[in-house]
Each structure stands twice: as C-alpha cells, then as structure tokens.
Design a protein around this motif. Sequence first.
Motif: not given
Length: 372
Positions: A83-107
């Motif tokens: 859904m987005l252009t290329s990125f290296d890491v996904l960071h969930s900042i202030d949410v309470d549900y998962r945003a799925p990715t195969a990239k590294p995930w920081v919460v």
Amino acid sequence: MRVAYHSDSFAKKARFGLARYSHSLRDELVEQGIETIPFSTQSDFGDAPPDWLRSAGFRHLKMPRKLLAPAWTLLGLPRVEWMLTSFDVLHSIDVDYRAPTAKPWVVTVHDLGPLTHPDFFSSAVPWLLRAYVRQMAARADRILCVSQSTADEVASLAGVPLGDRLVVVEEGVEARFFDAPPIEDLHASEAIIAAGTPFLLFTGSMNPRKNVRRVLQAYLRISPKIAQDLVLVGALGWDSEELSAELDAARLTGRVHAPGYVSDEMLRALLWRADAYLYPSLYEGFGLPILEAMASGCPVITATNSSMPEVAGDAAILVDAVDVEAISDAILKVTENREFAANLRASGLARARQFSWRETAERTAKIYHELG
C-alpha cells in the motif's frame, strides 16, 4: 533509512497526548536523517489536508479503520508494503492493532490500560488489543515501552521479558516549554483567568481516569483557606453526568473556571502562570503533562500509581489519587509555603531537563539501523 510510520494520531487537529508523541518523535527522527512515511486510516482533515500534513508526506489510506483493522488482525492482509512506497522498517507508533508486514516491525506501547484497567477505557476494543498483544509478542522485532510501568504490563500480559527485544524508551519534553510564552498568548489567557488572579491548573480529558472529580472536591474543601482559583482545562468525556452537575455548582462560586478545550498556545500560557499543576490521575502509561508543567516552572502534584512516580522522581508531590484529603493537603503545602514551592519549581525544571525528544529519537533511530 525509510520508516513507515503508522500513527492513528498523526492527522489530529489537536496535538495532545498520543498526537504530541507522534509529532515530537517524528520531527526529531527527521533531524536524525530518518525519512518517515506517516500513514493511517484516520484523519481529522478528510480530503483537504493542511500544508503541514502534506509536507510531512502523510498517507491517508482509503480503506476505513473498521474494515482494515480487523482484516490486518485476522488475515494479516493486505501487507503495508503493498500500500506504500518502499520502506525499510515499519513502526507502529500509537495504535492497538497490527499492521502486517514482512519487513522488520517496531512497536511503541504507551499502555495496556484497556486490558489492565478496563473501567477507564470505555471506547476501547479489548479483543482487538488482546490480539495485538499476542501478535506483538510473536512477531515484533522490537517493543518500545514509554515507561518501566508499561514494560512490566507488557512482560506480564505478553510474556516477553525485558531485554533485547523489550526495551524502555521514555518520552521527552519539547524545548519550547522551557521558554516564556509570547506576550500575546499570556494576554489571551486572561480571558480564562484574569491577570493577577492566582490559580491552580488541571488539564486533561474530563473522564473518570483523569480523576477530575476528586481534584474538584479536594479544592472545594480548602478553597476558603487559599487565594488560588481553580482552572480545569479539557472537554467533558464519557460518564461525566455527575461531574457536569458538580462543575455547574462550583462555577457559581466564581472561583472555578472550566473553559473546555484550549489551544496548545493557551495551554503553555496557563502553565506558565499557574501556581501549581494538579495531575493525580488514576492511571497513566507515561504522564507527559507532568514534564511539560515542570519545564514551565510550575510545581506539580501527581499520583503514586502506575508510571507517574517514574516521571516525577522526587521533583513533585506524590499523593494517593483516591484520597481527597491527601490532595487537599498537598495543595495547601504548595500554596502556603513559598520556599517549598520555589524548591519544587527548581527541582521540576532540573527533572524535566533529563527528558528530551532528541534522546528518544536517537535511541529509536539506533534500533531502526540495527534492524534495517
């Protein structure tokens, strides 16, 4: 380094609470050379985003939250990278549900209050948060908690021990709170409380968790003994019928002022003018207003529960939040003893300087680089 920055609070008109965290961290990450892509299914601005939101590169996902959050949680689809252009890491900042990715995930976890203190969070969706905790424990590469109190909750409910994957990264306080507000903002605040009138200040959404009823009761017990009025800033929240009635009666004294929501500029002016800041909340994941009041040179009265002692250290008066008499006694102590109040101001300023968004961003950026 490009970071997909998932924040449901980024496109809010009012920058308080989680929105403050979201913007303050993002601004400092940009200073660290981190390219962020803020995105969410939620926006207060619809199809007419202001210039600051467009310049931040915010992406408003068109699928509504009520559809996307369950799909992400139950199906793990669609992945964010679709859904987005290329990125290296996904960071969930202030949410309470998962945003799925195969990239590294920081919460980032601010609190798990809807699970640990459900009575205080009427609008929460517990099943969604429980699923998020399970998925976070199983899949997140790093879990950043804003306080040790929150980290303890995560360790207990998610079964993730404090260590390499679960770390405490505290919030900061914006440098502008240490500076005097513009004179025009100070003058504007006189519409709420007249110049020369001493006052005590409470801020926050007026819901049961913020404990405003006990603040009001504590003040009314001793108001004949002190010169200060009481200013209660914030909009009425859920379950506020009894509080609303008590406020109406208290206003008739002419010494209790409840202006509702105020702007960020007005908040700074009131903090700068107030004789004390009252924040005996019943539960907080961090308690950023404590630091903002301290940075403004305002003595703080806060609570002994959850994260607030961590934030306040020995630079505030700590009280049992359910003890109205204890809150009253603390108010008397800070209003009747000028030397004590001056010492509290000095120690509060020193304490606030120990927390900076730059350090928060540096520690967060280091984690991105380790993963990316």
